[in-house]
Design a protein around this motif. Structure first.
Motif, PDB file in Angstrom:
ATOM      1  N   MET A 160       0.811  -1.216   0.000  1.00 27.27           N
ATOM      2  CA  MET A 160       0.000   0.000   0.000  1.00 27.27           C
ATOM      3  C   MET A 160       0.836   1.254   0.000  1.00 27.27           C
ATOM      4  O   MET A 160       0.329   2.358   0.219  1.00 27.27           O
ATOM      5  N   VAL A 217       9.349  -0.932   4.124  1.00 27.98           N
ATOM      6  CA  VAL A 217       8.567  -0.003   3.309  1.00 27.98           C
ATOM      7  C   VAL A 217       9.285   1.337   3.241  1.00 27.98           C
ATOM      8  O   VAL A 217       9.699   1.868   4.270  1.00 27.98           O
ATOM      9  N   LEU A 235       2.236   1.750   9.274  1.00 28.46           N
ATOM     10  CA  LEU A 235       2.865   2.559   8.230  1.00 28.46           C
ATOM     11  C   LEU A 235       3.264   1.648   7.068  1.00 28.46           C
ATOM     12  O   LEU A 235       3.908   0.619   7.257  1.00 28.46           O
ATOM     13  N   GLY A 236       2.830   2.026   5.864  1.00 27.90           N
ATOM     14  CA  GLY A 236       3.108   1.198   4.695  1.00 27.90           C
ATOM     15  C   GLY A 236       2.149   0.028   4.563  1.00 27.90           C
ATOM     16  O   GLY A 236       2.212  -0.744   3.620  1.00 27.90           O
ATOM     17  N   ARG A 237       1.266  -0.109   5.518  1.00 30.60           N
ATOM     18  CA  ARG A 237       0.237  -1.160   5.461  1.00 30.60           C
ATOM     19  C   ARG A 237      -1.140  -0.500   5.496  1.00 30.60           C
ATOM     20  O   ARG A 237      -2.061  -0.981   6.139  1.00 30.60           O
ATOM     21  N   GLY A 238      -1.204   0.626   4.838  1.00 33.92           N
ATOM     22  CA  GLY A 238      -2.461   1.374   4.793  1.00 33.92           C
ATOM     23  C   GLY A 238      -2.275   2.790   5.293  1.00 33.92           C
ATOM     24  O   GLY A 238      -3.047   3.670   4.953  1.00 33.92           O
ATOM     25  N   SER A 269      -0.247   6.172   5.081  1.00 28.29           N
ATOM     26  CA  SER A 269       0.656   6.859   4.157  1.00 28.29           C
ATOM     27  C   SER A 269       0.732   8.336   4.519  1.00 28.29           C
ATOM     28  O   SER A 269      -0.210   8.889   5.070  1.00 28.29           O
ATOM     29  N   CYS A 323       2.254  10.079  -3.815  1.00 30.23           N
ATOM     30  CA  CYS A 323       3.119   8.892  -3.956  1.00 30.23           C
ATOM     31  C   CYS A 323       2.307   7.597  -3.973  1.00 30.23           C
ATOM     32  O   CYS A 323       2.591   6.700  -4.751  1.00 30.23           O
ATOM     33  N   ASP A 324       1.344   7.476  -3.082  1.00 25.09           N
ATOM     34  CA  ASP A 324       0.697   6.172  -2.878  1.00 25.09           C
ATOM     35  C   ASP A 324      -0.747   6.123  -3.355  1.00 25.09           C
ATOM     36  O   ASP A 324      -1.362   5.063  -3.348  1.00 25.09           O
ATOM     37  N   LEU A 378      -2.296   3.369  -5.568  1.00 23.34           N
ATOM     38  CA  LEU A 378      -2.503   2.019  -5.026  1.00 23.34           C
ATOM     39  C   LEU A 378      -3.873   1.874  -4.360  1.00 23.34           C
ATOM     40  O   LEU A 378      -4.233   0.797  -3.920  1.00 23.34           O
TER      41      LEU A 378
END
Lengths: 105, 287
Positions: free
Chosen positions: A71, A89, B123-126, B128, B133-134, B137
């Motif tokens: 994500m 990440v 963080l980085g699992r939903g 941001s 940037c994201d 996705l």
């Protein structure tokens, strides 16, 4: 050996193998991913024979990104015998990736 | 291009460092938030800046910015969301761009805002910090934008334009938030989910979502550069304003009290000199 660019079929074939696999999830529009690319290539060279290093373009293979909950990119996942064992990440230095890989091989 | 120095922060300390870098012949890039977000701009009157008593914070900031512009300081507007050192080069991610420099001066001011429960874990699992940037996705998915920066409404509109189903949370509804984006008042937040985000908890109940964009005015320097030593909640620096990471210097409010303009300007100038000396030592050692 250079990092392998993987499609879905290639990805599953690779991660199921005996050797650990480090996979970089990236995209063309992602600046940090481009910065990370040379680090990934250095890791591929450094761990040649011990760890296979692959790259998945999340725009070309979106199902893999969804399946593994990617994500935020870059996301780098380490697989051992098909299972995710760790992930990092974001843009990071090579040492962080090296520590992650060394902890699992 | 690799700059001699990347300066993070467009307040008095960062502007002073940038002007001095120019005077010392260093190629510097100043990365800062839109000037309207600078806390100095909100100061009603500044009485203790030598020689210029009684100006408003906005007037003083304008004067600093004019001075920097006249000296040809190169600037980029945006939020730095990640940093990395590789070899002798530092890379700073600003939105979806990356800038490189041989040294860094942190002039980020005092980090405001606390970390929400669940934020670091997811963080980085939903979770941001950057819609540009994201966002791709999350096309077609439910996302929550937590608006803690002035440009948050703009980023929410960007996400909605990508096809995300956006809910906007903030203590107050921003005037520029699109009427098509649902707004909920929220102050106490918790990010929920086991291995990925499933909802945001608020005082008014849970909002199911797959992504949470936390849009603050700045990412704290210690989060940008893991390993930076702190002292009393501020960045630890020596007399040369060197932090615990070689090549990374800090100045202004982020190094601690007194949180005053004169101190920030003085430290900015000193940090530029320290960077010049450091670069010379580095380059000589390679000869």
């Amino acid at each position: 050996m250079a990092a392998l660019h993987l499609n879905e079929e290639g990805f599953f074939k690779l991660v199921e193998s005996e050797k650990p696999v480090l996979v970089d999830f990236w995209a063309d529009w992602c600046g940090p991913c481009k910065m990370l690319a040379p680090v990934i290539e250095e890791l591929a060279a450094q761990y040649e024979g011990k760890v296979t290093v692959g790259k998945v373009n999340v725009d070309e293979v979106p199902d893999l990104a969804v399946r593994y909950g990617v994500m935020s990119i870059p996301t780098v996942i380490l697989f051992v015998k098909g299972n995710e064992v760790d992930r990092l990440v974001g843009l990071m230095d090579k040492e962080r990736f090296r520590l992650m890989v060394d902890a699992h091989i | 291009m690799v700059y001699d120095c990347l300066i993070l922060g467009g307040g008095p300390a960062g502007l002073s460092a940038a002007v001095q870098c120019g005077a010392l012949g260093l190629r510097a890039l100043l990365i800062g938030n839109p000037s309207g977000q600078n806390p100095l701009g909100r100061a009603e009157r500044v009485e203790n800046y030598l020689g210029l008593p009684g100006l408003t914070g906005g007037e003083l900031l304008d004067a600093f910015q004019r001075h920097a512009a006249e000296r040809g300081v190169q600037t980029v507007t945006g939020r730095a969301i990640a940093a990395m050192a590789y070899g002798d080069i530092f890379a700073l991610t600003v939105g979806s761009e990356v800038y490189q420099g041989e040294s860094v001066i942190l002039a980020t001011g005092v980090a405001r805002g606390r970390v929400f429960p669940g934020e670091a874990r997811l963080l980085g699992r939903g979770v941001s910090y950057c819609a540009v940037c994201d966002g791709m996705l999350y096309r077609g998915r439910e996302v929550v934008v937590v608006g803690l920066a002035q440009d948050a409404a703009e980023e929410a509109a960007f996400l909605a334009g990508l096809g995300c189903q956006v809910t906007f949370l903030a203590p107050e509804r921003p005037a520029d938030l699109s009427p098509a984006i649902p707004y909920k008042k929220a102050q106490r937040l918790e990010i929920l989910g086991e291995d990925r985000v499933t909802a945001v908890g608020t005082e008014g109940g849970q909002i199911p979502c797959q992504g949470v964009f936390l849009l603050r005015e700045a990412v704290a320097p210690a989060a940008l550069f893991p390993g930076l030593a702190l002292e009393g909640g501020y960045l630890r620096v020596d007399r040369d304003l060197a932090t615990s990471l070689p090549g990374v210097y800090a100045c202004g409010d982020c190094t601690g009290p007194p949180l005053q303009i004169a101190k920030a300007v003085g430290e900015g100038q000193r940090a530029a000199h320290s960077v010049k000396n450091w670069l010379e030592r580095q380059r000589n050692s390679k000869k």
